[in-house]
Design an enzyme around this catalytic site. Structure first.
Site, mmCIF file in Angstrom:
data_model
loop_
_atom_site.group_PDB
_atom_site.id
_atom_site.type_symbol
_atom_site.label_atom_id
_atom_site.label_comp_id
_atom_site.label_asym_id
_atom_site.label_seq_id
_atom_site.Cartn_x
_atom_site.Cartn_y
_atom_site.Cartn_z
ATOM 1 N N HIS A 51 0.865 -1.191 0.000
ATOM 2 C CA HIS A 51 0.000 0.000 0.000
ATOM 3 C C HIS A 51 0.897 1.235 0.000
ATOM 4 O O HIS A 51 2.139 1.123 -0.005
ATOM 5 C CB HIS A 51 -0.956 -0.032 1.202
ATOM 6 N N SER B 178 -2.254 -0.201 6.729
ATOM 7 C CA SER B 178 -1.745 -1.534 7.075
ATOM 8 C C SER B 178 -2.339 -2.548 6.114
ATOM 9 O O SER B 178 -3.498 -2.399 5.687
ATOM 10 C CB SER B 178 -2.184 -1.886 8.508
ATOM 11 N N HIS C 119 4.024 1.348 2.181
ATOM 12 C CA HIS C 119 5.219 0.647 1.681
ATOM 13 C C HIS C 119 5.901 1.477 0.596
ATOM 14 O O HIS C 119 7.125 1.557 0.535
ATOM 15 C CB HIS C 119 4.841 -0.702 1.045
#
Ligand code: PAF
Length: 294
Positions: free
Chosen positions: A34, A187, A37
């Site tokens: 996502h 997350s 990252h």
């Protein structure tokens, strides 16, 4: 972007780039990438000539009743995103490549004490799995810099400690938490939230922010704050794992004269366990690890 499935293939390429005098940045992930990252990848690109990202859903860090099997594997989509960010090497090993002697016989890396608390208390063995795989990945890639999200604050502290204790020659960088518009920390596990839960889980971030405001205003009764914070989460219908105010470096319970604090929280929804944290500095001393993307 080149994709490698073997340690030897990846190493040969990295060696060639290193011989040209290029620096190597590394972002270890479990995939299902996502925006959070991708920010780690951008940071690695800013700081290093060559960027290596690994995708490996590490079975060693999941407990027996945890979500290893259902953890989303989205390799094709992840690879496209990484290519668009200018990642140079994507390392995507299978279990045999990382644990050729089997998981049971794998040499382990254990950081004591600070792994038994907070998330470690409800996920026994989790950090041993993390430190074992991260130390292997650091030995495989041998990066100059490795980047981890501050969202997993305890993981970052444990990895810093491992690197310090084992004299691993790498610079560990913590990247700020990327948040959704309502404050929810991004997350991979947010995908487990139901439609009904999604608008309500911002209570975790709001509660940590409330604790920070109270402490910044002079509140020193940390235990009472933790009790109030737990009540707020439970009132919103979520079971609290913990809300805890800690020394930002050692993760020991905060003492009244500590200047660098981190407030950490974890709560259970129906299908997920969410974590978040906020740091604050109480004096002129250098600010605690910056946890937010501004
Ligand atoms: O934070 C993660 O995604 C994982 O714990 C890590 C660091 C990639 C190790 O498997």
């Amino acid at each position: 972007m080149n994709i490698y499935h073997t340690v030897s293939g990846l190493r040969a390429e990295i060696r060639a780039r290193r011989q040209r005098g290029e620096s190597v940045g590394f972002v270890p992930t479990m995939g299902n990438l996502h925006e959070g990252h991708l920010q780690l990848v951008r940071l690695a690109k800013e700081q290093c000539d060559v960027v290596v990202v690994s995708i490996f859903v590490n079975p060693l860090q999941f407990g027996l009743n945890e979500d290893w099997e259902k953890y989303p594997r989205t390799f094709q989509g992840d690879a496209k995103k990484l290519e668009a960010e200018g990642c140079d090497f994507l390392f995507h090993p299978d279990e045999n490549e990382i644990y050729p002697n089997g998981m049971a016989d794998q040499t382990r890396v254990v950081v004591p004490t600070m792994t038994d608390i907070l998330c470690g208390a409800s996920r026994p063995g989790h950090f041993e799995g993390v430190t074992t795989v991260v130390s292997k990945l650091l030995h495989i890639v041998q990066p100059d810099t490795a980047i981890f999200g501050i969202k997993d604050y305890q993981q970052l502290a444990v990895i810093r400690r491992m690197v310090e204790d084992l004299c691993i020659p790498v610079d560990i960088v913590g990247a700020p938490i990327a948040r959704d518009v309502d404050g929810l920390a991004l997350s991979s596990r947010n995908g487990y939230l139901s439609k009904d839960e999604r608008p309500r889980v911002k209570v975790l971030y709001e509660t940590l922010c409330w604790c920070r405001e109270q402490i910044a205003a002079g509140e020193k009764d940390f235990s009472q704050l933790e009790i109030e914070a737990t009540k707020a989460l439970e009132k919103s219908g979520f079971r609290t794992d913990y809300v805890s105010i800690r020394n930002a470096k050692t993760l020991e319970p905060a003492a009244h004269d500590d200047q660098q604090l981190t407030i950490l929280g974890a709560m259970f929804t129906k299908g997920a366990r969410l974590i978040d944290n906020i740091s604050l500095a109480l004096s002129e001393s250098p600010p605690a690890e910056q946890t937010e993307v501004k």
